[in-house]
Design an enzyme around this catalytic site. Structure first.
Site, PDB file in Angstrom:
ATOM      1  N   LYS A 239      17.398  42.893 -14.736  1.00 50.63           N
ATOM      2  CA  LYS A 239      18.216  44.068 -15.031  1.00 50.63           C
ATOM      3  C   LYS A 239      19.148  43.793 -16.208  1.00 50.63           C
ATOM      4  O   LYS A 239      19.607  42.659 -16.373  1.00 50.63           O
ATOM      5  CB  LYS A 239      19.104  44.398 -13.818  1.00 50.63           C
ATOM      6  CG  LYS A 239      18.412  45.006 -12.628  1.00 50.63           C
ATOM      7  CD  LYS A 239      19.438  45.240 -11.523  1.00 50.63           C
ATOM      8  CE  LYS A 239      18.798  45.767 -10.256  1.00 50.63           C
ATOM      9  NZ  LYS A 239      18.246  47.115 -10.396  1.00 50.63           N
ATOM     10  N   ARG A 313      11.279  48.374  -2.057  1.00 48.71           N
ATOM     11  CA  ARG A 313      10.134  48.963  -1.368  1.00 48.71           C
ATOM     12  C   ARG A 313       9.177  47.875  -0.876  1.00 48.71           C
ATOM     13  O   ARG A 313       8.448  48.086   0.104  1.00 48.71           O
ATOM     14  CB  ARG A 313       9.428  49.959  -2.289  1.00 48.71           C
ATOM     15  CG  ARG A 313       8.792  49.354  -3.503  1.00 48.71           C
ATOM     16  CD  ARG A 313       8.508  50.375  -4.590  1.00 48.71           C
ATOM     17  NE  ARG A 313       9.729  50.852  -5.246  1.00 48.71           N
ATOM     18  CZ  ARG A 313       9.748  51.741  -6.242  1.00 48.71           C
ATOM     19  NH1 ARG A 313       8.625  52.270  -6.687  1.00 48.71           N
ATOM     20  NH2 ARG A 313      10.885  52.104  -6.791  1.00 48.71           N
TER      21      ARG A 313
HETATM   22 MN    MN Z   1      15.592  46.190  -7.945  1.00 47.98          MN
END
Ligand code: MN
Ligand code: MN
Length: 459
Positions: A239, A313
């Site tokens: 990120k 997920r």
């Molecule tokens: Mn993530």
């Protein structure tokens, strides 16, 4: 804890909640010096604004607080617990459209402060006499649950890794007399939880799955699954700094379902509760999962890793597959899953995805009743093709930039058998601004809505 709520205190200062219309009526019967005082300080019953009223001898004789506007009645006193001078107060009358218990809960939630690292940050010294008609047990259960979730979410990853999160869950389970087990590290592979292991293996703090079970085996099964990513660096598809900054909160789904479970067990609802918490740190090391790796999940579905930052997920899909294997009457997962849900609905409105229209409708209604709102978004089947992989059964991300909250939900749906009533909540779990009863920072979004539904249905 007490939540600054007390039993009847003689001489408690009355708090009068007023809309703008109510202020005009109040003026007609108020003593002249109070009426003049309220006018002199410009009190106009703006929602959330309050005025201290002098007594004839100069003491504090009452408090006016503005109500109405966009805020639900439950928050009418929520800003006061921090702001009022030390002392005892009582609500003179429940305002129209309000509920004594909800207002007491609003007050209690307003007394929250995250004090672990900052001694001076103490709650205010004002206390409210329990309003007549409030269900004290319910208020205390919900306030304790929300406080627990906020504390866990606020705690930085340095003190809230997979082990610490699992330990917090174990404490909740033990206090309630629940059975629990924790599957740690390579045991996850032996017990066939490959995705939880895959996501968490690059951290030197081993991944784990907490599995709590409570209640009568013959009671309706309610199963809660929560995303417990204690820190999400994004993995190798790292990120950017701005996106990584607040990723200590990526375990909020686990914190919220744990706290919800605590409230359900404390109320001894007629359910067989199961709480599944995959707890991991999505980290970077030589053994980290790579883009284009393929993992065979617990359910046997092969997943190509399109992006290592779509890790939530992955850990949820093994949890959901296990949850679905015993066909619960209600299956709920909560996760800080996608930025796309925030783009669609903003930070204050969690997204609900549900494979059952009737369940979706009652959950939305429960959210409205609890002023803990959620908004339904579609499991739009035509977008399922965006998750197609050329060499695996499914990709963990879609190719394009669009509909990311929906494709994440469609991914999860692959792991839930069609007949199981399932709700997926994509939450921010963070107040980006302070509102009465909801300080800036961690928030247990959807906890009160879900509790309201589950208690109403299985109480
Ligand atoms: Mn993530
Ligand atoms: Mn994440």
């Amino acid at each position: 804890m007490g939540f600054s709520l007390i039993d009847g205190g003689d001489g408690a200062v009355p708090i009068v909640a007023l809309t703008k219309d109510g202020l005009a009526q109040w003026r007609e019967q108020a003593p002249a010096w109070q009426r003049d005082w309220a006018a002199a300080i410009g009190f106009a019953a703006e929602p959330g604004k309050f005025a201290l009223l002098p007594g004839k001898e100069g003491g504090l004789a009452g408090v006016l607080v503005g109500s109405g506007g966009d805020e639900a009645a439950m928050w009418v006193l929520a800003g006061l617990s921090e702001s009022l001078p030390a002392g005892n107060y009582r609500l003179s009358a429940v305002p129209e459209g309000g509920d004594a218990g909800q207002i007491a809960l609003g007050w209690a939630l307003g007394t929250y402060a995250f004090t672990r690292y900052q001694e001076k940050k103490k709650p205010g010294a004002a206390r409210l006499v329990w309003p007549d008609g409030a269900d004290r047990g319910l208020v205390e259960r919900l306030a304790a649950a929300v406080f627990l979730a906020r504390d866990l979410i606020s705690t930085p990853a340095s003190d809230m890794g997979p082990e610490e999160l699992a330990a917090a869950a174990a404490r909740v389970a033990e206090a309630a007399g629940a059975r629990y087990r924790v599957v740690v590290g390579d045991e996850l592979l032996r017990e066939n939880y490959p995705t939880i292991h895959l996501v968490g293996r690059a951290s030197d703090r081993p991944p784990r799955l907490v599995d709590i079970a409570w209640g009568d085996e013959r009671a309706p099964k309610v199963t809660l699954v929560g995303k417990g990513v204690c820190f999400d660096s994004g993995g190798l598809d790292l990120k950017p700094a701005s996106g990584m900054l607040n990723m200590k909160k990526d375990m909020a789904g686990a914190a919220i379902v744990l706290a919800l479970g605590q409230a359900i067990m404390a109320a001894r609802l007629n359910v067989r509760l199961r709480v599944l918490l995959p707890c991991v740190e999505n980290s970077v090391a030589g053994n980290a999962m790579r883009p284009r790796d393929i993992v065979r999940t617990r359910k046997g579905i092969s997943v190509e890793i399109g992006n290592t930052d779509a890790e939530g997920r992955l850990i949820l899909c093994d949890g959901l597959a296990e949850a679905a294997s015993e066909t619960p009457a209600l299956l709920v997962d909560i996760a800080t899953l996608t930025g796309a849900a925030r783009v669609a609905l903003g930070p204050e409105l969690p997204a609900l995805f549900c494979n059952d229209d009737a369940l979706a409708a009652v959950l939305v209604a429960a959210g409205a009743a609890a002023d803990d709102p959620l908004w339904r978004m579609p499991l739009w089947r035509p977008y399922r093709r965006n998750l197609d992989s050329k060499i695996a059964d499914i990709n963990n991300v879609s190719e394009g930039p669009h509909g990311g909250a929906i494709t994440a939900a469609l991914y999860l749906q692959e792991f839930v058998a069609p007949g199981i009533p399932w709700a997926h909540l994509d939450v921010m779990a963070w107040n980006t601004r302070a509102r009465p009863g909801r300080p800036e920072g961690a928030e247990a979004q959807t906890l009160r809505a879900l509790y309201g539904h589950i208690a109403g249905r299985f109480g």
